[in-house]
Design an enzyme around this catalytic site. Structure first.
Site, PDB file in Angstrom:
ATOM      1  CG  ASP A 148      -2.535   0.479   0.949  1.00 39.30           C
ATOM      2  OD1 ASP A 148      -2.416   1.433   0.076  1.00 39.30           O
ATOM      3  OD2 ASP A 148      -3.231   0.290   1.673  1.00 39.30           O
ATOM      4  CD  GLU A 181       0.950   5.421  -7.183  1.00 38.00           C
ATOM      5  OE1 GLU A 181       1.217   6.657  -7.205  1.00 38.00           O
ATOM      6  OE2 GLU A 181       0.226   4.946  -7.929  1.00 38.00           O
ATOM      7  CD1 TRP A 182      -4.537   3.316  -3.555  1.00 36.19           C
ATOM      8  CD2 TRP A 182      -3.655   5.240  -2.700  1.00 36.19           C
ATOM      9  NE1 TRP A 182      -4.355   3.129  -2.003  1.00 36.19           N
ATOM     10  CE2 TRP A 182      -3.897   4.301  -1.482  1.00 36.19           C
ATOM     11  CE3 TRP A 182      -3.037   6.350  -2.143  1.00 36.19           C
ATOM     12  CZ2 TRP A 182      -3.420   4.500  -0.328  1.00 36.19           C
ATOM     13  CZ3 TRP A 182      -2.827   6.679  -0.822  1.00 36.19           C
ATOM     14  CH2 TRP A 182      -2.701   5.687   0.180  1.00 36.19           C
ATOM     15  N   GLY A 183      -2.726   5.355  -8.149  1.00 31.27           N
ATOM     16  CA  GLY A 183      -2.604   5.768  -9.535  1.00 31.27           C
ATOM     17  C   GLY A 183      -2.100   7.235  -9.556  1.00 31.27           C
ATOM     18  CG  ASN A 185       3.774   8.904  -7.754  1.00 27.74           C
ATOM     19  OD1 ASN A 185       4.250   9.835  -7.644  1.00 27.74           O
ATOM     20  ND2 ASN A 185       2.977   8.502  -6.412  1.00 27.74           N
ATOM     21  CG  ASP A 203      -9.565   2.121  -1.054  1.00 28.91           C
ATOM     22  OD1 ASP A 203      -8.329   1.980  -1.761  1.00 28.91           O
ATOM     23  OD2 ASP A 203      -9.378   1.972   0.260  1.00 28.91           O
TER      24      ASP A 203
HETATM   25  C1  GLA Z   1      -6.233   1.133   1.479  1.00 32.26           C
HETATM   26  C2  GLA Z   1      -6.093   0.465   0.310  1.00 32.26           C
HETATM   27  C3  GLA Z   1      -7.435  -0.629   0.512  1.00 32.26           C
HETATM   28  C4  GLA Z   1      -6.850  -1.201   1.884  1.00 32.26           C
HETATM   29  C5  GLA Z   1      -6.695  -0.536   3.045  1.00 32.26           C
HETATM   30  C6  GLA Z   1      -6.276  -1.100   4.270  1.00 32.26           C
HETATM   31  O1  GLA Z   1      -7.014   2.134   1.461  1.00 32.26           O
HETATM   32  O2  GLA Z   1      -6.490   1.019  -0.954  1.00 32.26           O
HETATM   33  O3  GLA Z   1      -7.331  -1.392  -0.672  1.00 32.26           O
HETATM   34  O4  GLA Z   1      -5.741  -2.138   1.731  1.00 32.26           O
HETATM   35  O5  GLA Z   1      -5.808   0.649   2.473  1.00 32.26           O
HETATM   36  O6  GLA Z   1      -6.004  -0.171   5.215  1.00 32.26           O
END
Ligand code: GLA
Length: 407
Positions: A148, A181-183, A185, A203
């Site tokens: 994460d 990394e959610w994108g 970068n 998420d």
């Molecule tokens: C982030 C991730 C999620 C999950 C949570 C856990 O938000 O993007 O998929 O793993 O952390 O805390």
């Protein structure tokens, strides 16, 4: 001779830049289950064991689901030497015993960490302990790491994930690296040789078409995930997948929405990581997540992420090239009303110029049409410029076909 030495030295200098990740894993989008969407931090070894049991008993493992992934909140403290330990109350038998159990069922175990000082739930992160953590996971027999991106402050994303990738390599056990990394970068631009999949956005939450704003972060619905992912198809392929996040099938959306969600993840060659309680599922949920014909679209060996070709009369038309010249075609109705549509194959003569270079050639080729949700054959495509069939796509649902190339 001098020249040769220079060439060899130059080649060697570049070697570590290439292929540091474990190869020959993740050739198909990963399939499994994760604790997070349903249980968040309320996890323990009993939950994991019973999920492993359910994975096998329900038949999920037989259709391809393989990984049992422990997400955030399994952690205890680091020991005196800095090695991370599980929370002894939640995991009294320890991670090695749990991995052994999961393996005894023919499944694989996943674990979770973070590139920063702490995970998103405030557990110890891997920053400064990458090699030690990788070694510990390998000793336990872990097969999958989700890494994460919380609490990373000024950490460099490329460097951080490369470091963990190299640490996993050095630890000596093939471990799938799922980058989370959610994108921000743009990992699709640089992570191909570092990880096996990367999250492309925030998420997901259990909702078809809206966002949920929290202080400091936002969760997104199924349609928002699709919108982020549809422009990234050129970056995906065997061993390196775009990840629009875990599945919410069975967690409270309607059956139509769940079916559309699952279908679109398959059309986009996305990881299929279940997020529901697989010990206790309705028949409708089972029918969706265990649809072998649909899973086959996701897992197709060409590994091409589907193409959002066009929109017509409120519907979206998606095509995914498959092995042997087949295509998957999905008509997505993301609106809240059913839509009637007269399907004429000649409106879909297209070439996937970006990735596969494959063409549909509906004007010269005939395909057998297999309905992937009714599991019925619906005749053949026609090379004539006329309506083939009048159909109705229910609200927030799909009509999905496998078009089987005829010899
Ligand atoms: C982030 C991730 C999620 C999950 C949570 C856990 O938000 O993007 O998929 O793993 O952390 O805390």
């Amino acid at each position: 001779m001098k020249k040769l030495t220079i060439i060899v030295v130059c080649l060697m200098a570049f070697l570590p830049l290439r292929a540091q990740k474990w190869e020959k894993i993740g050739d198909r989008p990963q399939m499994g289950w994760s604790t997070w969407n349903k249980f968040a931090g309320n996890i323990n070894e009993e939950v994991i064991r019973t999920m492993a049991d359910a994975m096998v008993e329900s038949g999920l493992s037989e259709v391809g689901y393989q990984y049992i992934n422990i997400d955030d909140c399994w952690h205890g403290k680091r020991d005196a030497d800095g090695f991370i330990q599980p929370d002894a109350k939640k995991f009294p038998a320890g991670m090695k015993a749990l991995a052994d159990y999961v393996h005894s069922k023919g499944l694989k175990l996943g674990i979770y960490s973070d590139c920063g000082t702490a995970t998103c739930a405030g557990m110890p992160g891997s920053l400064g302990h990458e090699y030690q953590d990788a070694l510990q996971y390998a000793r336990w027999g872990v097969d999958y790491l989700k890494e994460d991106w919380c609490n990373t402050q000024d950490v460099n994303a490329v460097g951080a994930y490369r470091l963990m990738s190299e640490a996993l390599r050095a630890a000596g056990r093939p471990i799938f690296l799922s980058m989370c990394e959610w994108g921000g970068n743009k990992p699709w631009r640089w992570a191909r040789d570092i990880g096996h999949s990367w999250r492309i956005g925030p998420d997901i939450w259990c909702n078809f078409d809206s966002t949920r704003v929290h202080p400091g972060f936002t969760d997104i619905g199924v349609m928002q995930c699709i919108r982020l992912n549809e422009n990234l198809r050129t970056y995906a392929g065997p061993g390196h997948w775009n990840d629009p996040d875990m599945l919410e099938v069975g967690n409270g959306m309607t059956v139509n929405e769940d079916r559309a969600h699952f279908t679109m993840w398959c059309m986009m060659a996305s990881p299929l990581i279940l997020g529901n309680d697989i010990r206790n599922m309705s028949q409708a949920t089972k029918d969706i997540i265990m649809n072998r014909e649909m899973i086959d679209i996701d897992q197709d060996e060409m590994g091409v992420q589907g193409l959002h070709y066009n929109n017509d009369q409120g519907l979206e038309f998606w095509f995914k090239p498959l092995r042997n010249g087949d295509w998957a075609m999905t008509i997505l109705n993301a609106t809240k009303e059913p839509i009637n549509y007269e399907l004429n194959w000649q409106h879909f003569n297209l070439t996937d110029t970006e990735v596969s270079k494959q063409s549909t050639n509906f004007d010269t080729k005939v395909y057998k049409v297999r309905n992937l949700w009714s599991h019925k054959d619906e005749g053949k495509t026609t090379t004539k410029d006329k309506t083939w069939r009048k159909l109705t796509v229910p609200a927030r649902d799909v009509v999905s076909y496998r078009l089987i190339a005829q010899p």
